[in-house]
Scaffold this motif. Structure first.
Motif, PDB file in Angstrom:
ATOM      1  N   GLY A   1       0.830  -1.195   0.000  1.00  0.00           N
ATOM      2  CA  GLY A   1       0.000   0.000   0.000  1.00  0.00           C
ATOM      3  C   GLY A   1       0.864   1.244   0.000  1.00  0.00           C
ATOM      4  O   GLY A   1       2.065   1.185  -0.251  1.00  0.00           O
ATOM      5  N   VAL A   2       0.235   2.378   0.311  1.00  0.00           N
ATOM      6  CA  VAL A   2       0.938   3.660   0.288  1.00  0.00           C
ATOM      7  C   VAL A   2       0.660   4.407   1.576  1.00  0.00           C
ATOM      8  O   VAL A   2      -0.483   4.509   2.007  1.00  0.00           O
ATOM      9  CB  VAL A   2       0.482   4.531  -0.907  1.00  0.00           C
ATOM     10  N   MET A   3       1.728   4.928   2.172  1.00  0.00           N
ATOM     11  CA  MET A   3       1.584   5.863   3.288  1.00  0.00           C
ATOM     12  C   MET A   3       2.028   7.215   2.750  1.00  0.00           C
ATOM     13  O   MET A   3       3.205   7.439   2.481  1.00  0.00           O
ATOM     14  CB  MET A   3       2.422   5.453   4.483  1.00  0.00           C
ATOM     15  N   LEU A   4       1.059   8.107   2.568  1.00  0.00           N
ATOM     16  CA  LEU A   4       1.304   9.416   1.974  1.00  0.00           C
ATOM     17  C   LEU A   4       1.099  10.470   3.049  1.00  0.00           C
ATOM     18  O   LEU A   4      -0.008  10.660   3.547  1.00  0.00           O
ATOM     19  CB  LEU A   4       0.344   9.646   0.801  1.00  0.00           C
ATOM     20  N   GLY A   5       2.191  11.122   3.435  1.00  0.00           N
ATOM     21  CA  GLY A   5       2.126  12.040   4.562  1.00  0.00           C
ATOM     22  C   GLY A   5       1.948  11.236   5.845  1.00  0.00           C
ATOM     23  O   GLY A   5       2.118  10.035   5.872  1.00  0.00           O
ATOM     24  N   GLY A   6       1.621  11.876   6.894  1.00  0.00           N
ATOM     25  CA  GLY A   6       1.361  11.172   8.145  1.00  0.00           C
ATOM     26  C   GLY A   6       2.608  10.869   8.947  1.00  0.00           C
ATOM     27  O   GLY A   6       3.705  11.338   8.654  1.00  0.00           O
ATOM     28  N   LEU A   7       2.408  10.053   9.964  1.00  0.00           N
ATOM     29  CA  LEU A   7       3.454   9.756  10.932  1.00  0.00           C
ATOM     30  C   LEU A   7       3.534   8.259  11.174  1.00  0.00           C
ATOM     31  O   LEU A   7       2.550   7.636  11.569  1.00  0.00           O
ATOM     32  CB  LEU A   7       3.160  10.487  12.247  1.00  0.00           C
ATOM     33  N   PHE A   8       4.701   7.680  10.917  1.00  0.00           N
ATOM     34  CA  PHE A   8       4.959   6.272  11.213  1.00  0.00           C
ATOM     35  C   PHE A   8       5.657   6.237  12.567  1.00  0.00           C
ATOM     36  O   PHE A   8       6.855   6.476  12.674  1.00  0.00           O
ATOM     37  CB  PHE A   8       5.836   5.648  10.125  1.00  0.00           C
ATOM     38  N   ARG A   9       4.888   5.965  13.615  1.00  0.00           N
ATOM     39  CA  ARG A   9       5.406   5.994  14.989  1.00  0.00           C
ATOM     40  C   ARG A   9       6.153   4.733  15.372  1.00  0.00           C
ATOM     41  O   ARG A   9       7.169   4.774  16.052  1.00  0.00           O
ATOM     42  CB  ARG A   9       4.278   6.182  15.984  1.00  0.00           C
ATOM     43  N   GLN A  10       5.588   3.587  15.011  1.00  0.00           N
ATOM     44  CA  GLN A  10       6.202   2.304  15.355  1.00  0.00           C
ATOM     45  C   GLN A  10       5.565   1.207  14.527  1.00  0.00           C
ATOM     46  O   GLN A  10       4.576   1.429  13.855  1.00  0.00           O
ATOM     47  CB  GLN A  10       6.057   2.012  16.842  1.00  0.00           C
TER      48      GLN A  10
END
Length: 95
Positions: A43-52
Motif C-alpha cells: 500500500g501507500v503511506m502518503l504524509g502522516g506519521l509512522f510511529r512504530q
C-alpha cells in the motif's frame, strides 16, 4: 486474549486516521494517517506519521518515519528520525 487483526485491503482509502498494533496493511492508501504499530505489508503511506511497527513493503511518501523497523518497500521521500527531509535520492540507512 489478543484482539483480532484489522486487515486493510487494496482499494481502501483512509484519511487522518490512527492505526494501532493490531493492524496489517495489505494494500490500502493512507493519507495523513498515524501508524502506531502493526505490519505495513503493501500500500501507500502518503504524509502522516509512522510511529512504530514494521514497514515490510509498499511505498512511503512524504511522511515522518519516526520509529519502527524498515524491512522493505520504497522510499519516495519523507522525513527521517532526526526530522531531516530526504528525497528518494537520499534514502536513510534504515530504508
Amino acid at each position: 486474549m489478543t484482539p483480532d487483526p484489522v486487515i486493510l485491503q487494496a482499494g481502501e482509502f483512509y484519511h487522518k486516521e490512527r492505526f494501532g498494533p493490531e493492524t496489517v496493511n495489505r494494500g490500502a492508501v493512507l493519507l495523513e494517517c498515524e501508524w502506531d504499530g502493526g505490519a505495513f505489508e503493501s500500500g501507500v503511506m502518503l504524509g502522516g506519521l509512522f510511529r512504530q511497527g514494521e514497514f515490510r513493503g509498499g511505498t512511503f511518501w512524504g511522511g515522518v518515519f519516526w520509529e519502527g523497523q524498515w524491512q522493505g518497500g520504497t522510499w519516495e521521500s519523507g522525513f527521517d528520525r532526526e526530522g531531516r527531509y530526504r528525497p528518494r535520492t537520499d534514502v536513510p540507512d534504515y530504508a
